[in-house]
Enzyme design. Structure first.
Site: not given
Ligand SMILES: Nc1ncnc2c1ncn2[C@@H]1O[C@H](COP(=O)(O)OP(=O)(O)OP(=O)(O)O)[C@@H](O)[C@H]1O
Length: 531
Positions: A29, A35-36, A52, A145
């Site tokens: 997604l 994270a992926k 996540k 953020d």
């Molecule tokens: N609950 C969800 N439903 C659908 N897609 C999601 C969801 N949570 C996250 N995503 C997708 O995954 C992407 C990355 O998620 P997230 O921002 O939580 O990861 P991260 O690694 O913590 O990001 P960052 O780079 O801000 O640290 C989001 O931009 C979104 O496109």
């Protein structure tokens, strides 16, 4: 659109044929620095979640670990229609996985498709972002953020704020200093390394978001990141003429360089541009006292309830010893009990009262009996050791059957029952400081353990009416009892389960019975399970 970030961590591919817990891994997604995020589909219910996935190796780094921990803590304690829900945290050999509420897209993908949004759509999204941020600030959390990728959007334009890994707790009079977030969104005070108030920084982020939605590019865009940061610190940007004067004014107030001069969230919510259209209905929920600051952490597992939401009043297929259902430490305090039944007239000489007991037994019911000429009813001398709920002996099925048959013989009571079917009404309230969703889960667990058939109404009903409701049909040996459970808010500190009796039948002859006793018996059993 360029969105540089401060750091980057490699993420290896995940084998998509695998399961994580009950979730079958689906398509990716999204992907962030840490994270992926993959689609997860529940093996039995087909319910969708967003998984996540964070590599355990990354969590060995203390800062990363703290970010994930903070995100989990905050998401678990937050309940708001515009904030993503965390359902479960799983740990598998390589990954720690957050099972999150699934959303169809994010604002970044939306804008990548259509460059910019019309003002009505932008306003609708912006309102929900602001409500989410307002809720965070009310709970002393700043998100820090805010960016397009963290604004998740459903097909029906419901918005949920996600990714609380950089969020922080704010305490009165304390300022933050950590430089975090994404450069294009960074507030001047963060760029300059000054102490800052997390609320002001989030409002700056809201300003960037609104600008992006209406213009389709960053306000401080420039060829190098250092130029971007320098322009932000000086507040150098222009708003194109196609943006309305109202929106332009709001953007200017949010993108004010001096934090103390920046508009406050309460003023954003009253800004003429903000209120120009109807506020989304979720506003009602977001401001209701339903969302308790004292909500406790719970491993809420939606898949366990998903099949229940789909079922009509059919028997629960879940095993009575379902090990996946967590045993929750809930404390329920009886707050009221009332009945319209004049038992002294129907049973001549038995008067009956239920009322909450004193402090020493907060979970107990008490009773009083004036007299019992039939000699069949003997009050127990002390509370049941198993449940701390005093049991009226006549509520025991065998006692009740004997009592009723005796009454038939002595007073012609049978005729009374069939001719005087005035509907028996009975209410019982239990107060708890647990969150409504925890209560709902525990309630459903207890009903399952009772072997009841029941139908919880969906959370959408809840959002509309600010209450959960579960209709239950419970079979005892001799009776079928119908109960309605409703979960209400009593304010920020408490919620109530209101238990309403909505009829009973003698199971053998299928006739309505004008007696409260089967109802009391069933409620007593329910209380034993839930307390
Ligand atoms: N609950 C969800 N439903 C659908 N897609 C999601 C969801 N949570 C996250 N995503 C997708 O995954 C992407 C990355 O998620 P997230 O921002 O939580 O990861 P991260 O690694 O913590 O990001 P960052 O780079 O801000 O640290 C989001 O931009 C979104 O496109």
């Amino acid at each position: 659109m360029q969105t540089a970030t401060f750091s980057s961590i490699e993420f290896e591919n995940v084998d998509v044929s695998q399961f994580i817990g009950p979730w079958k891994l689906g398509r990716t997604l999204g992907e962030g620095n840490l994270a992926k995020v993959k689609l997860g589909i529940h093996s039995e219910t087909e319910e969708k979640v967003a998984l996540k996935m964070i590599r355990n190796a990354e969590l060995e780094d203390e800062t990363t670990w703290n970010h994930v921990l903070r995100e989990v803590m905050i998401l678990r304690s937050f309940r708001h229609p515009n904030i993503i829900s965390l359902y479960q945290v799983l740990r598998v050999p390589k990954y720690t996985v957050l099972a999150l509420e699934f959303m169809e897209t994010d604002l970044h993908s939306m804008l990548a498709r259509c460059k910019r949004l019309n003002e009505a759509v932008a306003r609708r999204i912006f309102q929900q972002v602001v409500f989410a941020i307002e809720y965070c600030h009310q709970n002393n959390v700043s998100h820090r953020d805010l960016k397009l990728e963290n604004i998740l959007v459903s097909n029906s334009l419901t918005v949920k704020l996600s990714d609380f890994s950089l969020s922080n707790f704010m305490y009165d009079g304390s300022f933050l200093r950590t430089s975090c977030g994404t450069p294009h969104y960074a507030a001047p005070e963060v760029i300059q390394g000054r102490y800052y108030d997390g609320c002001d920084v989030d409002i700056w982020g809201c300003g960037i978001l609104l600008y992006l939605m209406l213009v389709g590019e960053f306000p401080f865009e420039d060829v190098t990141i250092s130029n971007v940061l320098s322009r932000a610190c000086k507040g150098i940007y222009t708003v194109p003429s196609h943006v309305s004067s109202g929106a332009t004014d709001l953007i200017r107030q949010m993108l004010t360089v001096i934090p103390t001069d920046r508009i406050k969230i309460s003023d954003i919510i009253q800004h003429p541009w903000f209120v120009a259209d109807n506020l989304p209905s979720v506003r009602l929920s977001s401001h209701s006292t339903f969302f308790s600051e004292k909500d406790h952490i719970v491993n809420f597992y939606p898949a366990e309830l998903a099949h229940l939401f789909n079922s009509s009043l059919t028997s629960s297929s879940v095993s009575q010893n379902n090990s996946q259902l967590q045993s929750l430490d809930l404390s329920y305090l009886p707050v009221y009990a009332s009945s319209n039944t004049d038992l002294s007239s129907s049973a001549d000489n038995l008067s009956f009262q239920l009322f909450p007991c004193s402090d020493s037994h907060p979970n107990s019911l008490s009773y009083s009996e004036k007299k019992d000429p039939s000699g069949l009813v003997t009050p127990p001398s002390k509370a049941s050791s198993e449940s701390h709920v005093n049991i009226l002996p006549t509520s025991l099925p065998s006692e009740h059957a004997t009592y009723m048959s005796k009454m038939y013989n002595i007073h012609g009571f049978h005729a009374t029952i069939s001719t005087r079917l005035r509907k028996f009404r009975w209410h019982y309230g239990i107060q708890t400081n647990k969150s409504p969703r925890e209560i709902l889960l525990q309630l459903c667990q207890s009903l399952q353990l009772l072997g009841a058939s029941f139908r919880p109404y969906s959370t959408e009903d809840f959002l509309r009416e600010n209450k959960y409701r579960v209709d239950a049909k419970i079979n005892t040996d001799s009776f079928i009892v119908y109960l309605t459970f409703e979960i209400f808010s009593l304010g920020s500190l408490a919620n109530i389960i209101d238990i309403r009796f909505s009829g009973n039948k003698a199971s053998a002859i299928n006739n309505p019975v004008n007696s409260p006793m089967p109802c009391f018996e069933v409620v007593k059993q329910f209380l034993r399970k839930i307390i």
